[in-house]
Design an enzyme around this catalytic site. Structure first.
Site, short mmCIF file in Angstrom:
data_model
loop_
_atom_site.label_atom_id
_atom_site.label_comp_id
_atom_site.label_asym_id
_atom_site.label_seq_id
_atom_site.Cartn_x
_atom_site.Cartn_y
_atom_site.Cartn_z
N CYS A 103 0.09 -4.25 -2.66
CA CYS A 103 -0.96 -4.06 -1.68
C CYS A 103 -2.02 -3.10 -2.20
CB CYS A 103 -0.36 -3.52 -0.39
SG CYS A 103 -1.57 -3.24 0.90
N GLU A 162 -7.87 -6.65 1.73
CA GLU A 162 -7.06 -7.71 1.14
C GLU A 162 -6.24 -8.42 2.21
OE1 GLU A 162 -4.53 -6.23 -1.88
OE2 GLU A 162 -6.15 -5.40 -3.09
#
Length: 358
Positions: A346, A95
């Site tokens: 996250c 990501e």
């Protein structure tokens, strides 16, 4: 086959020059090709029009320019935060998050990119979605760079650029310090994207050996510490690496860091209900950080599926913040949430993609 070719994006300008000379190209092409790759961010040798057709064919035959497959993309309707899920050559996923905010005069848009350093994370912090998903490997130099370059290319189409980089994405940056250090040297090269290392922040869970290497190599970056508790027994429970690098060792290396760099240290502190938000926790935090030129960034916990922790109430959050600020005179901020309407924490987008959720 591609895997028999050299990944040209992994090379510093000096290494690239050596490679080109070994392939029979002129030495000065090292700088020219580096500019194409890292300043102009081209993804095709055919665009390198100041090279002869013959030289371009040699590069195609012997090297390749890697790129990412964008698996998923999210943009926040609230604050325009953008989240990218990239697929790597071996099928791994990472990501990257673009944080957009106005400058101090509330005019120009400032773009900060949150960059990943590993596929998954070996630290396994109990509050983190990335830690739950397991660890595969370190990212290569080119995989670190490609996160930055992919987003920079998109921004340039809108007449914008990246202003700051924060290595606060997936992974523990200082457990991939060699590749990270090499990527930073390329990023800050005047013939590349040329982002000053002073505009780059590395966030670490407290890998003392990595901080020591930053000092040894004199890498002029900003440092953020994912602290989350200033009590060893509590920190052991949520950040297992604390057993290897306890607070006493962390404190010692940070004293040396600040002595050498004269830079302020950011301490990140996730607020977890019924765990680290008591007055005792606040006093321990204040006692630990008051020896440093500091700022403490309080972060209300972003709940992660499968984790046992919960977010405190607004009342509890404000009480903790006010006590630190007014009673203990801590330089403290309360983080403004970004991307709260998308997979903000996250590792969440990657975790959902693994499960096949939309």
């Amino acid at each position: 086959m591609k895997n028999e070719k050299i990944n040209i994006l992994n090379l510093t300008q000096e290494e690239l020059t050596e490679l080109l000379v070994s392939l029979g190209l002129k030495k000065f092409y090292g700088k020219e090709v580096f500019i194409w790759l890292h300043k102009k961010i081209t993804r095709s040798f055919d665009e390198m029009t100041n090279l002869s057709l013959k030289d371009r064919e040699i590069l195609k035959e012997k090297t390749y320019i890697p790129f990412f497959n964008l698996l998923k993309y999210q943009v926040s309707k609230i604050d325009k935060t953008e989240k990218f899920l990239f697929e790597l050559e071996d099928g791994g996923t990472i990501e990257t998050v673009l944080l957009r905010h106005k400058d101090s005069k509330n005019k120009e848009i400032r773009n900060t990119l949150c960059v990943s350093s590993q596929v998954g994370c070996p630290v396994k912090c109990s509050f983190c979605a990335t830690g739950q998903s397991g660890y595969m490997r370190n990212l290569s130099v080119s995989e670190i760079l490609n996160q930055i370059y992919t987003v920079e290319r998109r921004l340039r189409k809108k007449g914008e650029n990246l202003n700051n980089l924060v290595f606060m994405g997936m992974g523990e940056p200082l457990l991939n310090i060699d590749n990270l250090s090499k990527a930073l040297s390329i990023i800050s090269n005047e013939n590349g994207i040329n982002i000053s290392k002073r505009k780059i922040t590395i966030s670490t869970s407290g890998v003392v050996s990595g901080i020591e290497k930053i000092l040894l190599d004199k890498i002029p970056i900003e440092l953020a510490i994912s602290l989350h508790s200033a009590i060893n027994e509590k920190r052991d429970k949520i950040i297992p690496i604390n057993k290897n690098f306890p607070l006493e060792d962390l404190s010692a290396v940070l004293i040396e860091y600040q002595k050498q760099t004269k830079r302020r240290i950011t301490f990140e502190y996730i607020l977890i209900d019924n765990f680290n938000i008591s007055e005792t926790d606040a006093n321990a935090l204040a006692d630990f950080i008051h020896q440093f030129d500091h700022v403490v960034n309080l972060i209300p916990y972003n709940e992660v599926e499968g984790a046992e922790h919960t977010r405190p109430s607004v009342k509890k959050i404000n009480k903790f913040y006010i006590y630190l600020k007014n009673v203990r005179k801590v330089n403290v901020t309360l983080r403004q949430e970004k991307g709260s309407d998308i997979d903000g924490a996250c590792g969440q987008l990657r975790q959902r993609n693994k499960k096949g959720d939309n």
